[in-house]
Design a protein around this motif. Structure first.
Motif, PDB file in Angstrom:
ATOM      1  N   ASN A 238       0.737  -1.266   0.146  1.00 14.94           N
ATOM      2  CA  ASN A 238      -0.122  -0.142   0.081  1.00 14.94           C
ATOM      3  C   ASN A 238       0.751   1.238   0.188  1.00 14.94           C
ATOM      4  O   ASN A 238       0.335   2.329   0.216  1.00 14.94           O
ATOM      5  CB  ASN A 238      -0.967  -0.040   1.212  1.00 14.94           C
ATOM      6  N   GLN A 239       2.159   1.145  -0.271  1.00 18.40           N
ATOM      7  CA  GLN A 239       3.049   2.259  -0.445  1.00 18.40           C
ATOM      8  C   GLN A 239       3.486   2.985   1.011  1.00 18.40           C
ATOM      9  O   GLN A 239       4.107   3.816   1.117  1.00 18.40           O
ATOM     10  CB  GLN A 239       2.938   3.282  -1.363  1.00 18.40           C
ATOM     11  N   GLU A 240       2.945   2.290   2.189  1.00 22.14           N
ATOM     12  CA  GLU A 240       3.327   2.750   3.380  1.00 22.14           C
ATOM     13  C   GLU A 240       4.738   1.963   3.618  1.00 22.14           C
ATOM     14  O   GLU A 240       4.853   0.551   3.714  1.00 22.14           O
ATOM     15  CB  GLU A 240       2.209   2.405   4.309  1.00 22.14           C
ATOM     16  N   ILE A 241       5.505   2.482   4.626  1.00 20.49           N
ATOM     17  CA  ILE A 241       6.680   2.110   5.332  1.00 20.49           C
ATOM     18  C   ILE A 241       6.204   1.222   6.641  1.00 20.49           C
ATOM     19  O   ILE A 241       5.700   1.914   7.439  1.00 20.49           O
ATOM     20  CB  ILE A 241       7.585   3.418   5.491  1.00 20.49           C
ATOM     21  N   TYR A 242       6.498   0.017   6.497  1.00 19.25           N
ATOM     22  CA  TYR A 242       6.421  -0.942   7.648  1.00 19.25           C
ATOM     23  C   TYR A 242       7.198  -0.305   9.050  1.00 19.25           C
ATOM     24  O   TYR A 242       8.175   0.237   8.975  1.00 19.25           O
ATOM     25  CB  TYR A 242       6.902  -2.288   7.262  1.00 19.25           C
ATOM     26  N   ASN A 243       6.172  -0.474  10.052  1.00 21.44           N
ATOM     27  CA  ASN A 243       6.713   0.430  11.354  1.00 21.44           C
ATOM     28  C   ASN A 243       7.911  -0.324  11.840  1.00 21.44           C
ATOM     29  O   ASN A 243       8.106   0.136  13.274  1.00 21.44           O
ATOM     30  CB  ASN A 243       5.542   0.572  12.280  1.00 21.44           C
ATOM     31  N   HIS A 244       8.486  -1.577  11.486  1.00 24.44           N
ATOM     32  CA  HIS A 244       9.605  -2.241  12.101  1.00 24.44           C
ATOM     33  C   HIS A 244      10.800  -2.389  11.248  1.00 24.44           C
ATOM     34  O   HIS A 244      10.546  -3.017  10.048  1.00 24.44           O
ATOM     35  CB  HIS A 244       9.086  -3.493  12.545  1.00 24.44           C
ATOM     36  N   SER A 280       3.693  -9.218  -1.169  1.00 25.36           N
ATOM     37  CA  SER A 280       4.918  -8.254  -1.739  1.00 25.36           C
ATOM     38  C   SER A 280       5.327  -7.123  -1.050  1.00 25.36           C
ATOM     39  O   SER A 280       4.546  -6.332  -0.285  1.00 25.36           O
ATOM     40  CB  SER A 280       4.617  -8.344  -2.932  1.00 25.36           C
ATOM     41  N   GLY A 281       6.534  -6.660  -1.279  1.00 22.51           N
ATOM     42  CA  GLY A 281       6.879  -5.354  -0.996  1.00 22.51           C
ATOM     43  C   GLY A 281       8.172  -4.656  -1.698  1.00 22.51           C
ATOM     44  O   GLY A 281       8.710  -5.603  -2.597  1.00 22.51           O
ATOM     45  N   VAL A 282       8.801  -3.837  -0.983  1.00 24.91           N
ATOM     46  CA  VAL A 282       9.989  -3.208  -1.698  1.00 24.91           C
ATOM     47  C   VAL A 282      10.939  -3.026  -0.521  1.00 24.91           C
ATOM     48  O   VAL A 282      10.727  -2.314   0.574  1.00 24.91           O
ATOM     49  CB  VAL A 282       9.857  -2.108  -2.260  1.00 24.91           C
ATOM     50  N   VAL A 283      12.145  -3.623  -0.381  1.00 23.32           N
ATOM     51  CA  VAL A 283      13.072  -3.653   0.746  1.00 23.32           C
ATOM     52  C   VAL A 283      14.110  -2.156   0.347  1.00 23.32           C
ATOM     53  O   VAL A 283      14.487  -2.150  -0.789  1.00 23.32           O
ATOM     54  CB  VAL A 283      13.790  -4.876   0.783  1.00 23.32           C
ATOM     55  N   ARG A 284      14.250  -1.596   1.336  1.00 22.71           N
ATOM     56  CA  ARG A 284      14.934  -0.199   0.966  1.00 22.71           C
ATOM     57  C   ARG A 284      16.271  -0.511   1.960  1.00 22.71           C
ATOM     58  O   ARG A 284      16.064  -0.585   3.177  1.00 22.71           O
ATOM     59  CB  ARG A 284      14.550   0.919   1.530  1.00 22.71           C
ATOM     60  N   ILE A 285      17.315  -0.668   1.239  1.00 24.33           N
ATOM     61  CA  ILE A 285      18.849  -0.804   1.989  1.00 24.33           C
ATOM     62  C   ILE A 285      19.253   0.675   2.185  1.00 24.33           C
ATOM     63  O   ILE A 285      19.524   1.248   0.927  1.00 24.33           O
ATOM     64  CB  ILE A 285      19.577  -1.631   1.208  1.00 24.33           C
ATOM     65  N   PRO A 286      19.552   1.249   3.247  1.00 22.21           N
ATOM     66  CA  PRO A 286      20.014   2.510   3.172  1.00 22.21           C
ATOM     67  C   PRO A 286      21.593   2.686   3.216  1.00 22.21           C
ATOM     68  O   PRO A 286      22.283   1.690   3.203  1.00 22.21           O
ATOM     69  CB  PRO A 286      19.768   3.013   4.774  1.00 22.21           C
ATOM     70  N   SER A 287      22.126   3.854   2.533  1.00 22.17           N
ATOM     71  CA  SER A 287      23.541   4.001   2.397  1.00 22.17           C
ATOM     72  C   SER A 287      23.840   5.363   2.819  1.00 22.17           C
ATOM     73  O   SER A 287      23.381   6.241   2.270  1.00 22.17           O
ATOM     74  CB  SER A 287      23.813   3.899   0.749  1.00 22.17           C
TER      75      SER A 287
END
Length: 362
Positions: A238-244, A280-287
């Protein structure tokens, strides 16, 4: 950030029977004086989500379903009875096995008495050695028959217990393809139900081979990379960022030759049950980039896979090749080489410029 003006003189020739006219077109370009800054950029990867445990529950004995103890989609507990298979034949088999044990015990007791009696008679010379050995062999047979009867009893007891199909894990039940009265066995094509333990979920995604290699080189080894990679985020469907936030805990040791990618797994806690198996979702890896030079992507232009900007040197535009990080936020680039703190560049529209255009400050 300072704003400068670029004056470009263009002659527009208009034909008329009287005179020629010239128009001077003035275009304004915004410039940036580069400073050292800090950015956290995210690389995004499409991911599929599975529960920590995904268990297909199948019967271990054959028979008809007499009871379904759960509703589809229920949360179930480890050890909870989900289905009951007709117990009548298995209870009868258990009683038979129990009776067989009693019979074997009686035969064993008789064989022991026979051996004891013939031993005494053999001592007195009444019976032969052959008769004594035969009685001893009968005793061994009776002992073996008792062990076999006990094994059959345990088997019957276990089979009766298998008529109550339980969940091996905590989790959520799937839809149920069977109904009361259905004949099932251990070889059924579809499981009775699937239970997914979603207390934690795994997000599986793929990294290009070169990015994994960069990671290994940056941290020294794959094990160090797993320990050092920062926590990751998950953008839900739903394009929201999961809270954990999650943690990358596994990287495949194999490269998929068809795609040139490596499978990676990130684990996320799921105490609220927001994430379900199959999502499904999208994993974001910070740099994290510290003390870096950041430029807008709009300030660049590309020629033959090379990236350029226009610097303002002594009030005149001059093209400059730059090297930028592979990771970006879609709006900015991290400059790796070609520019320095204090340089002034054209902020946007670089593709419309050329070398030698004079910049006059307003």
């Amino acid at each position: 950030m300072k704003r400068y003006f670029v004056f470009i003189s263009c002659a527009a020739l208009a034909y008329s029977c009287a005179t020629n006219t010239q128009q001077q077109v003035q275009t304004v370009y915004e410039t940036i004086k580069l400073e050292s800054s800090e950015r956290v950029l995210n690389s995004e990867y499409a991911a599929s989500i599975t529960g920590k445990h995904l268990v297909e529950i199948r019967p271990q004995v054959s028979g008809t379903i007499t009871e379904i103890m759960i509703n589809e989609g229920d949360r179930v507990k480890k050890g909870q009875v989900l289905f009951v298979i007709d117990q009548v034949p298995y209870k009868a088999a258990l009683e038979t096995a129990k009776a067989n044990v009693s019979t074997a015990e009686a035969k064993l007791a008789t064989a022991r008495l026979t051996v004891e009696g013939k031993t005494n008679l053999h001592r007195e010379g009444v019976v032969s050695e052959y008769d004594l050995n035969m009685s001893r062999n009968s005793l061994s047979e009776a002992e073996a028959a008792l062990e076999q009867a006990k094994a059959e009893y345990i088997k019957a007891e276990n089979e009766l217990s298998y008529t109550e199909v339980t969940s091996p894990v905590d989790g959520f039940a799937s839809m149920i393809p069977y109904r009361v009265g259905a004949l099932v066995s251990s070889s059924i094509a579809e499981p009775l139900v699937t239970v997914s333990d979603d207390s934690e979920v795994y997000a599986y995604f793929s990294l290009p081979e070169n990015e994994v290699l960069d990671m290994v080189q940056s941290y020294g080894s794959l094990d160090n990379a797993l320990m050092s990679v920062p926590e990751v985020e998950l953008m839900m469907s739903n394009q929201e960022i999961y809270n954990h936030k999650g943690k990358i805990d596994a990287i495949s040791g194999f490269i998929d030759q068809s795609t040139g990618t490596v499978s990676v797994r990130a684990v996320f806690r799921n105490p609220d049950g927001w994430l379900r198996n199959g999502a499904s979702g999208v994993v974001r890896i910070p740099s994290v980039h510290k003390d870096c030079i950041v430029i807008p992507q709009a300030s660049t232009y590309d020629i033959q896979n090379k990236t350029f900007v226009y610097k303002v040197v002594d009030g005149v535009t001059k093209s400059q090749e730059v090297s930028v990080s592979k990771i970006s936020n879609g709006k900015e680039y991290i400059v790796e080489s070609g520019l320095y703190v204090g340089d002034v560049i054209i902020a946007a529209g670089a593709g419309l410029l050329r070398d030698g255009i004079r910049i006059q400050e307003q």
